[in-house]
Scaffold this active site. Sequence first.
Site, PDB file in Angstrom:
ATOM      1  N   GLY A 106     -12.444  -4.047   1.007  1.00  0.00           N
ATOM      2  CA  GLY A 106     -13.536  -4.991   0.463  1.00  0.00           C
ATOM      3  C   GLY A 106     -14.687  -4.006   0.155  1.00  0.00           C
ATOM      4  O   GLY A 106     -15.273  -3.248   1.072  1.00  0.00           O
ATOM      5  N   ASP A 124     -11.764  -6.517  -3.487  1.00  0.00           N
ATOM      6  CA  ASP A 124     -12.594  -7.421  -3.404  1.00  0.00           C
ATOM      7  C   ASP A 124     -14.064  -7.215  -3.010  1.00  0.00           C
ATOM      8  O   ASP A 124     -14.013  -5.994  -2.567  1.00  0.00           O
ATOM      9  CB  ASP A 124     -11.976  -8.685  -2.498  1.00  0.00           C
ATOM     10  CG  ASP A 124     -11.719  -8.092  -1.130  1.00  0.00           C
ATOM     11  OD1 ASP A 124     -10.755  -7.353  -0.759  1.00  0.00           O
ATOM     12  OD2 ASP A 124     -12.786  -8.223  -0.276  1.00  0.00           O
ATOM     13  N   GLU A 183       1.106  -1.075  -0.061  1.00  0.00           N
ATOM     14  CA  GLU A 183      -0.097  -0.056   0.135  1.00  0.00           C
ATOM     15  C   GLU A 183       0.874   1.362   0.090  1.00  0.00           C
ATOM     16  O   GLU A 183       0.268   2.276  -0.513  1.00  0.00           O
ATOM     17  CB  GLU A 183      -0.838  -0.135   1.298  1.00  0.00           C
ATOM     18  CG  GLU A 183      -1.843  -0.971   1.005  1.00  0.00           C
ATOM     19  CD  GLU A 183      -2.988  -1.268   1.977  1.00  0.00           C
ATOM     20  OE1 GLU A 183      -4.210  -1.586   1.975  1.00  0.00           O
ATOM     21  OE2 GLU A 183      -2.474  -1.210   3.109  1.00  0.00           O
ATOM     22  N   MET A 204      -9.648  -2.827   7.648  1.00  0.00           N
ATOM     23  CA  MET A 204      -9.262  -3.500   9.138  1.00  0.00           C
ATOM     24  C   MET A 204      -8.212  -2.157   9.714  1.00  0.00           C
ATOM     25  O   MET A 204      -7.920  -2.655  10.829  1.00  0.00           O
ATOM     26  CB  MET A 204      -8.243  -4.628   8.805  1.00  0.00           C
ATOM     27  CG  MET A 204      -8.964  -5.930   8.240  1.00  0.00           C
ATOM     28  SD  MET A 204      -8.196  -7.362   7.898  1.00  0.00           S
ATOM     29  CE  MET A 204      -7.700  -7.931   9.711  1.00  0.00           C
ATOM     30  N   GLU A 205      -8.483  -1.100   9.227  1.00  0.00           N
ATOM     31  CA  GLU A 205      -7.401   0.017  10.059  1.00  0.00           C
ATOM     32  C   GLU A 205      -8.274   1.333   9.991  1.00  0.00           C
ATOM     33  O   GLU A 205      -7.736   1.915  11.001  1.00  0.00           O
ATOM     34  CB  GLU A 205      -6.246   0.286   9.173  1.00  0.00           C
ATOM     35  CG  GLU A 205      -5.253  -1.060   9.270  1.00  0.00           C
ATOM     36  CD  GLU A 205      -5.503  -2.082   8.235  1.00  0.00           C
ATOM     37  OE1 GLU A 205      -6.359  -1.790   7.224  1.00  0.00           O
ATOM     38  OE2 GLU A 205      -5.211  -3.410   8.053  1.00  0.00           O
TER      39      GLU A 205
HETATM   40  C1  3QA Z   1      -6.196  -7.837   4.678  1.00  0.00           C
HETATM   41  C2  3QA Z   1      -5.463  -6.335   4.542  1.00  0.00           C
HETATM   42  C3  3QA Z   1      -5.931  -5.642   5.875  1.00  0.00           C
HETATM   43  O1  3QA Z   1      -4.824  -4.718   5.883  1.00  0.00           O
HETATM   44  C4  3QA Z   1      -7.153  -5.055   5.303  1.00  0.00           C
HETATM   45  C5  3QA Z   1      -6.401  -5.745   3.648  1.00  0.00           C
HETATM   46  C6  3QA Z   1      -9.256  -5.664   1.612  1.00  0.00           C
HETATM   47  N1  3QA Z   1     -10.437  -6.625   1.599  1.00  0.00           N
HETATM   48  C7  3QA Z   1     -10.889  -6.739   2.839  1.00  0.00           C
HETATM   49  C8  3QA Z   1     -11.648  -7.682   3.499  1.00  0.00           C
HETATM   50  N2  3QA Z   1     -11.864  -7.710   4.563  1.00  0.00           N
HETATM   51  C9  3QA Z   1     -11.252  -6.970   5.624  1.00  0.00           C
HETATM   52  N3  3QA Z   1     -10.288  -6.128   5.091  1.00  0.00           N
HETATM   53  C10 3QA Z   1     -10.180  -5.845   3.823  1.00  0.00           C
HETATM   54  N4  3QA Z   1      -7.124  -4.403   3.932  1.00  0.00           N
HETATM   55  C11 3QA Z   1      -4.900  -8.678   4.616  1.00  0.00           C
HETATM   56  S1  3QA Z   1      -5.133 -10.197   4.936  1.00  0.00           S
HETATM   57  C12 3QA Z   1      -4.325 -10.942   3.841  1.00  0.00           C
HETATM   58  C13 3QA Z   1      -2.742 -10.940   4.157  1.00  0.00           C
HETATM   59  O2  3QA Z   1      -1.920 -11.637   3.142  1.00  0.00           O
HETATM   60  C14 3QA Z   1      -8.305  -4.116   3.235  1.00  0.00           C
HETATM   61  C15 3QA Z   1      -9.185  -5.246   2.930  1.00  0.00           C
HETATM   62  N5  3QA Z   1     -12.562  -8.610   2.559  1.00  0.00           N
HETATM   63  C16 3QA Z   1      -0.592 -11.646   3.690  1.00  0.00           C
HETATM   64  C17 3QA Z   1       0.020 -12.523   2.952  1.00  0.00           C
HETATM   65  O3  3QA Z   1      -0.470 -14.035   3.476  1.00  0.00           O
END
Ligand code: 3QA
Length: 232
Positions: free
Chosen positions: A80, A198, A14, A174-175
């Site tokens: 998301g 997504d 990011e 998530m932040e």
């Molecule tokens: C999720 C990231 C976290 O910082 C929140 C992406 C995008 N789609 C989401 C969803 N639910 C919640 N949050 C989000 N960000 C990272 S988990 C995968 C980590 O992979 C936003 C977000 N559906 C690391 C490699 O294994």
Amino acid sequence: MKNKIAIMGAMPEEIAPILQRLGSYTTIEYANNKYYEANYNGVDLVIAYSKIGKVFSALTAATMIEHFGAQKLLFSGVAGAISDQLKVGDLIVATKLAQHDLDISAFGHPYGYVPEGSVYVQADTTMIQLANEVASEMGKTLQEGVIATGDQFVANEERKNWIGSTFAADALEMEGASVAVVCDALKVPFFILRAISDAADMDASFSFDEFLETSALESAEFVMKMVDKIVD
Ligand code: 3QA
């Protein structure tokens, strides 16, 4: 008068486009994280990714403000979609944010509420206005909406719909809300921008993996245009 702007994300992807754009910066290690400082067209920037979730993002936001002296904070990242108006790559700016996983409803309190807090934290309207100007100059569509935050990667239609209806939320991540709580408390104007990666449904993890980089870039480019506008 000092003027320092914080730009944060949660994941390396990011903030990578922002660091790449700056080219040179200094790296400072503090509180188990790396902070990048640079001067950009006469304004001081502090940049970091927090790591995922509410605790890490609150720590990073507070550090950028209290330790590094940031007076404005811009968050760039992916989210998301809840609203079906939001498709992969679309940009959403938060008008207000809530913590969807904060729950003392057993005591009759609304979801997202704890005593002396509030369900929603409002974002800075001046920066949202600036964002709308940037969007029209770039010929891009920028949607405004409610963002719900929690310590869960949501990949479930039922949970997503519950968050959507309980908080009137358009997107989830998530932040954002934890950063908002910190900035609100410390009276630092903040701006939370997300590009959709997504739809928080059963395909979310696959969609996320496929679109993290391109959507993160979409958001980062917009945030840098915001910084350009704040600077001049
Ligand atoms: C999720 C990231 C976290 O910082 C929140 C992406 C995008 N789609 C989401 C969803 N639910 C919640 N949050 C989000 N960000 C990272 S988990 C995968 C980590 O992979 C936003 C977000 N559906 C690391 C490699 O294994």
